[in-house]
Design a protein around this motif. Structure first.
Motif, short mmCIF file in Angstrom:
data_model
loop_
_atom_site.label_atom_id
_atom_site.label_comp_id
_atom_site.label_asym_id
_atom_site.label_seq_id
_atom_site.Cartn_x
_atom_site.Cartn_y
_atom_site.Cartn_z
N GLY A 48 90.43 58.95 65.99
CA GLY A 48 89.72 57.95 65.19
C GLY A 48 88.28 58.31 64.90
N LEU A 49 87.75 59.27 65.65
CA LEU A 49 86.40 59.77 65.37
C LEU A 49 86.44 61.15 64.72
CD1 LEU A 49 84.31 58.57 68.46
CD2 LEU A 49 84.26 57.69 66.12
N GLY A 50 87.62 61.52 64.22
CA GLY A 50 87.70 62.73 63.39
C GLY A 50 88.08 64.00 64.11
N TYR A 51 88.50 63.92 65.39
CA TYR A 51 88.88 65.12 66.13
C TYR A 51 90.40 65.15 66.35
CZ TYR A 51 83.97 66.08 67.16
OH TYR A 51 82.64 66.36 67.04
N ASP A 52 91.00 66.29 66.14
CA ASP A 52 92.43 66.45 66.35
C ASP A 52 92.69 66.68 67.84
OD1 ASP A 52 95.08 67.13 66.47
OD2 ASP A 52 94.99 68.69 64.95
N PRO A 53 93.38 65.75 68.53
CA PRO A 53 93.62 65.92 69.96
C PRO A 53 94.34 67.21 70.31
CG PRO A 53 94.19 63.69 69.25
CD PRO A 53 93.93 64.49 68.00
N ALA A 222 90.58 52.85 58.13
CA ALA A 222 89.55 53.75 58.65
C ALA A 222 90.09 54.85 59.57
CB ALA A 222 88.46 52.94 59.35
N PRO A 223 91.00 54.55 60.54
CA PRO A 223 91.48 55.63 61.42
C PRO A 223 92.14 56.79 60.69
CG PRO A 223 92.06 53.48 62.31
CD PRO A 223 91.54 53.24 60.93
N SER A 224 92.79 56.51 59.56
CA SER A 224 93.45 57.59 58.82
C SER A 224 92.45 58.56 58.22
CB SER A 224 94.36 57.02 57.72
OG SER A 224 93.60 56.36 56.72
N PHE A 225 91.19 58.10 58.09
CA PHE A 225 90.11 58.96 57.59
C PHE A 225 89.31 59.57 58.74
CE2 PHE A 225 91.00 56.10 54.06
CZ PHE A 225 91.01 56.96 52.97
N GLY A 226 89.65 59.19 59.98
CA GLY A 226 88.94 59.71 61.14
C GLY A 226 87.53 59.20 61.26
N VAL A 229 85.12 51.89 60.86
CA VAL A 229 85.14 51.11 59.62
C VAL A 229 83.76 51.01 58.99
CG1 VAL A 229 84.82 48.86 60.78
CG2 VAL A 229 86.02 48.97 58.57
N LEU A 230 82.71 51.01 59.79
CA LEU A 230 81.35 50.95 59.24
C LEU A 230 81.03 52.16 58.37
CD1 LEU A 230 79.25 49.39 62.12
CD2 LEU A 230 78.95 48.84 59.71
N GLU A 231 81.61 53.29 58.72
CA GLU A 231 81.40 54.50 57.92
C GLU A 231 82.34 54.51 56.71
OE1 GLU A 231 81.47 59.27 58.78
OE2 GLU A 231 80.76 57.93 60.38
N HIS A 232 83.49 53.89 56.87
CA HIS A 232 84.48 53.83 55.80
C HIS A 232 84.04 52.85 54.71
CE1 HIS A 232 88.28 54.04 53.75
NE2 HIS A 232 88.65 52.83 54.09
N ASP A 233 83.61 51.66 55.11
CA ASP A 233 83.13 50.64 54.18
C ASP A 233 82.25 49.67 54.94
OD1 ASP A 233 82.65 48.61 52.39
OD2 ASP A 233 84.73 48.38 51.74
N ALA A 234 80.95 49.85 54.80
CA ALA A 234 79.99 49.06 55.57
C ALA A 234 79.98 47.59 55.18
CB ALA A 234 78.58 49.64 55.40
N THR A 235 80.55 47.27 54.01
CA THR A 235 80.55 45.87 53.56
C THR A 235 81.83 45.13 53.92
OG1 THR A 235 81.49 46.41 51.38
CG2 THR A 235 79.09 46.53 51.61
N ALA A 236 82.80 45.82 54.51
CA ALA A 236 84.08 45.20 54.84
C ALA A 236 83.90 44.13 55.92
CB ALA A 236 85.07 46.25 55.31
N LYS A 237 84.82 43.16 55.93
CA LYS A 237 84.77 42.12 56.95
C LYS A 237 84.82 42.70 58.35
CE LYS A 237 86.72 38.22 54.36
NZ LYS A 237 87.87 37.26 54.27
#
Length: 266
Positions: A48-53, A222-226, A229-237
């Motif tokens: 979820g933070l962009g690293y492949d386990p 957001a997790p699918s983009f690694g 959510v704040l980085e994906h869309d800061a205005t989202a609920k």
């Protein structure tokens, strides 16, 4: 002083990892030094933070079982205030290997004790079980945050978790507190969601956070983009909800004060 918070609930699908990632990131956005510990063999906080386990060679498993220096496994994220102690599938075997080790319930306490002074907050994403890894997380923590989904079986298993917390308080970590119950996956259009909110607040009263995490497409994407959510869309609920949660935790711990004007109503 470092605050260590476990995100725990043995029930799966309640939003533990989503909360771990986005609470950690929200605290980092507010410029608190944060370490996110991935305590789940599924390693969703890591991905979820962009690293492949799959390419993580050393992580939490090695620090617990092989006594590897935790500083050598911590990795940076896109936010300068947030770092990650990753995990991978090897963590599945840790519980078996830890059984014969001395002070097996306090291995994570030893690991985090070596590095905690570097951070303001350490957030531990626990696995959906009450096994030895989760016991270690609770033994090492100052408090536990419990996500509770606004769905039919919301309170199922919660009593067992609270009983486990009491056992750990009595036998291992007398200073462990309940940070709060966090209502997640809330949909204001559904009568069931509103009933669950009312029931949980009636049962647990002051233990329930004011902040409620609403169902939100951006939060799920957001997790699918690694990314959080704040980085994906800061205005989202979801972004607003988790920022509010971070502020509420800061306020609860006497680190900041939230005025009515500052609180974003979502």
């Amino acid at each position: 002083m470092t605050k260590i918070i476990s995100i725990a609930n043995q029930k799966g699908g309640v939003g533990k990892t989503t909360t771990s990632i986005n609470l950690a990131y929200s605290l980092a956005i507010l410029e608190y030094r944060v370490l996110l510990v991935d305590g789940d063999p599924q390693a969703n906080s890591t991905s979820g933070l962009g690293y492949d386990p799959k390419i993580i060679k050393i992580g939490l498993y090695e620090t617990l079982v092989q006594d590897i220096d935790p500083n050598s496994v911590i990795i940076k994220t896109d936010n300068e205030y947030l770092e990650l102690m990753p995990s991978n599938i090897d963590l599945v075997g840790a519980e078996i290997e830890m059984i014969d080790l001395p002070n097996r319930e306090k291995l994570m306490l030893r690991v985090l004790g070596k590095i905690k002074d570097k951070y303001d907050f350490i957030i531990i994403d626990c696995s959906p079980s009450l096994g030895l890894i989760t016991t270690n997380a609770l033994a090492a923590s100052d408090s536990v945050l419990i996500p509770v989904q606004c769905e039919y079986f919301a309170l199922e298993g919660l009593g067992k978790l609270l009983n486990t917390i009491k056992i750990i308080q009595r036998s291992i970590n007398p200073n462990l507190e309940i940070e709060g119950l966090l209502l997640t996956m809330y949909d204001s259009r559904l009568r069931l969601s509103n009933q669950v909110v009312e029931e949980v607040k009636t049962h647990f009263q002051q233990l329930v956070f004011d902040t409620i995490i609403q169902r939100n497409t951006k939060l799920s994407e957001a997790p699918s983009f690694g990314v959080p959510v704040l980085e994906h869309d800061a205005t989202a609920k979801g972004s607003i909800n988790y920022l509010n949660l971070a502020r509420e935790i800061l306020q609860k711990n006497g680190l900041t004060r939230i005025t009515n004007e500052e609180r974003v109503v979502s």
